[in-house]
Write a protein that holds these residues in place. Sequence first.
Motif, PDB file in Angstrom:
ATOM      1  N   ALA A  18     -24.676  12.970 -52.256  1.00 54.74           N
ATOM      2  CA  ALA A  18     -23.555  13.128 -51.327  1.00 54.74           C
ATOM      3  C   ALA A  18     -22.349  12.334 -51.796  1.00 54.74           C
ATOM      4  CB  ALA A  18     -23.976  12.691 -49.927  1.00 54.74           C
ATOM      5  N   GLU A  19     -22.584  11.105 -52.228  1.00 57.12           N
ATOM      6  CA  GLU A  19     -21.488  10.252 -52.684  1.00 57.12           C
ATOM      7  C   GLU A  19     -20.769  10.855 -53.884  1.00 57.12           C
ATOM      8  OE1 GLU A  19     -22.464   6.127 -53.160  1.00 57.12           O
ATOM      9  OE2 GLU A  19     -23.540   6.094 -51.237  1.00 57.12           O
ATOM     10  N   LYS A  20     -21.506  11.510 -54.770  1.00 55.89           N
ATOM     11  CA  LYS A  20     -20.890  12.151 -55.941  1.00 55.89           C
ATOM     12  C   LYS A  20     -19.914  13.251 -55.528  1.00 55.89           C
ATOM     13  CE  LYS A  20     -24.558  11.221 -59.236  1.00 55.89           C
ATOM     14  NZ  LYS A  20     -25.620  11.786 -60.066  1.00 55.89           N
ATOM     15  N   LEU A  21     -20.168  13.867 -54.362  1.00 53.53           N
ATOM     16  CA  LEU A  21     -19.301  14.934 -53.863  1.00 53.53           C
ATOM     17  C   LEU A  21     -18.212  14.417 -52.917  1.00 53.53           C
ATOM     18  CD1 LEU A  21     -21.891  17.773 -53.139  1.00 53.53           C
ATOM     19  CD2 LEU A  21     -20.241  17.646 -54.999  1.00 53.53           C
ATOM     20  N   GLY A  22     -18.216  13.111 -52.665  1.00 53.93           N
ATOM     21  CA  GLY A  22     -17.221  12.550 -51.759  1.00 53.93           C
ATOM     22  C   GLY A  22     -17.641  12.572 -50.309  1.00 53.93           C
ATOM     23  N   ALA A  23     -18.920  12.804 -50.052  1.00 54.28           N
ATOM     24  CA  ALA A  23     -19.451  12.803 -48.689  1.00 54.28           C
ATOM     25  C   ALA A  23     -20.256  11.523 -48.481  1.00 54.28           C
ATOM     26  CB  ALA A  23     -20.334  14.028 -48.463  1.00 54.28           C
ATOM     27  N   LYS A  24     -20.592  11.253 -47.238  1.00 51.44           N
ATOM     28  CA  LYS A  24     -21.381  10.064 -46.925  1.00 51.44           C
ATOM     29  C   LYS A  24     -22.457  10.414 -45.908  1.00 51.44           C
ATOM     30  CE  LYS A  24     -21.308   5.402 -45.325  1.00 51.44           C
ATOM     31  NZ  LYS A  24     -20.617   4.182 -45.099  1.00 51.44           N
ATOM     32  N   ILE A  25     -23.672   9.985 -46.192  1.00 52.74           N
ATOM     33  CA  ILE A  25     -24.762  10.125 -45.236  1.00 52.74           C
ATOM     34  C   ILE A  25     -24.662   8.927 -44.308  1.00 52.74           C
ATOM     35  CG2 ILE A  25     -27.249  10.367 -44.914  1.00 52.74           C
ATOM     36  CD1 ILE A  25     -25.862  12.621 -46.612  1.00 52.74           C
ATOM     37  N   LYS A  26     -24.224   9.165 -43.080  1.00 52.83           N
ATOM     38  CA  LYS A  26     -24.044   8.075 -42.125  1.00 52.83           C
ATOM     39  C   LYS A  26     -25.389   7.524 -41.666  1.00 52.83           C
ATOM     40  CE  LYS A  26     -20.558   7.106 -40.468  1.00 52.83           C
ATOM     41  NZ  LYS A  26     -19.641   6.009 -40.787  1.00 52.83           N
ATOM     42  N   ASP A  27     -26.352   8.423 -41.459  1.00 51.07           N
ATOM     43  CA  ASP A  27     -27.684   8.014 -41.014  1.00 51.07           C
ATOM     44  C   ASP A  27     -28.650   9.162 -41.187  1.00 51.07           C
ATOM     45  OD1 ASP A  27     -29.334   5.977 -40.016  1.00 51.07           O
ATOM     46  OD2 ASP A  27     -27.913   5.545 -38.405  1.00 51.07           O
ATOM     47  N   PRO A  46     -15.306  15.219 -46.710  1.00 44.87           N
ATOM     48  CA  PRO A  46     -13.874  15.484 -46.649  1.00 44.87           C
ATOM     49  C   PRO A  46     -13.543  16.826 -45.995  1.00 44.87           C
ATOM     50  CG  PRO A  46     -14.665  15.663 -48.909  1.00 44.87           C
ATOM     51  CD  PRO A  46     -15.795  15.141 -48.081  1.00 44.87           C
ATOM     52  N   ASP A  47     -14.494  17.771 -46.056  1.00 42.42           N
ATOM     53  CA  ASP A  47     -14.294  19.078 -45.440  1.00 42.42           C
ATOM     54  C   ASP A  47     -15.642  19.774 -45.307  1.00 42.42           C
ATOM     55  OD1 ASP A  47     -14.869  20.251 -48.051  1.00 42.42           O
ATOM     56  OD2 ASP A  47     -12.802  19.773 -48.575  1.00 42.42           O
ATOM     57  N   ASP A  48     -15.656  20.858 -44.542  1.00 43.63           N
ATOM     58  CA  ASP A  48     -16.898  21.601 -44.302  1.00 43.63           C
ATOM     59  C   ASP A  48     -17.471  22.189 -45.593  1.00 43.63           C
ATOM     60  OD1 ASP A  48     -16.758  21.031 -41.594  1.00 43.63           O
ATOM     61  OD2 ASP A  48     -15.881  22.962 -41.059  1.00 43.63           O
ATOM     62  N   GLU A  49     -16.586  22.591 -46.514  1.00 47.86           N
ATOM     63  CA  GLU A  49     -17.049  23.194 -47.763  1.00 47.86           C
ATOM     64  C   GLU A  49     -17.841  22.198 -48.610  1.00 47.86           C
ATOM     65  OE1 GLU A  49     -13.665  25.508 -46.179  1.00 47.86           O
ATOM     66  OE2 GLU A  49     -13.939  23.378 -46.555  1.00 47.86           O
ATOM     67  N   THR A  50     -17.408  20.954 -48.640  1.00 46.84           N
ATOM     68  CA  THR A  50     -18.117  19.927 -49.410  1.00 46.84           C
ATOM     69  C   THR A  50     -19.511  19.700 -48.851  1.00 46.84           C
ATOM     70  OG1 THR A  50     -16.047  18.835 -50.012  1.00 46.84           O
ATOM     71  CG2 THR A  50     -18.061  17.512 -50.155  1.00 46.84           C
TER      72      THR A  50
END
Length: 77
Positions: A12-21, A38-42
């Motif tokens: 997820a981090e590689k795509l700019g997303a974060k797993i909150k929990d 950052p967006d739904d597509e990511t």
Amino acid sequence: SPNRAAAFSAAAEKLGAKIKDIYWTVGHYDAVAIIEGPDDETVTSLLLALGAQGNVRTETLRAFSADEMRTITSRMP
């Protein structure tokens, strides 16, 4: 499995997303993950990559904050 969750978080981090929990659950679903991106597509891309591994099926529930819901409902005719 916590090790798989850690690998998922790294992807997820590689795509700019974060797993909150991530919560492991008992019942129809084995786990619930709270993901910010950052967006739904990511986030969709992340989940498609996870599903392509063949051992996980996902179901997405788009959630809205109270402020987002105020904006949405203010647009109602």
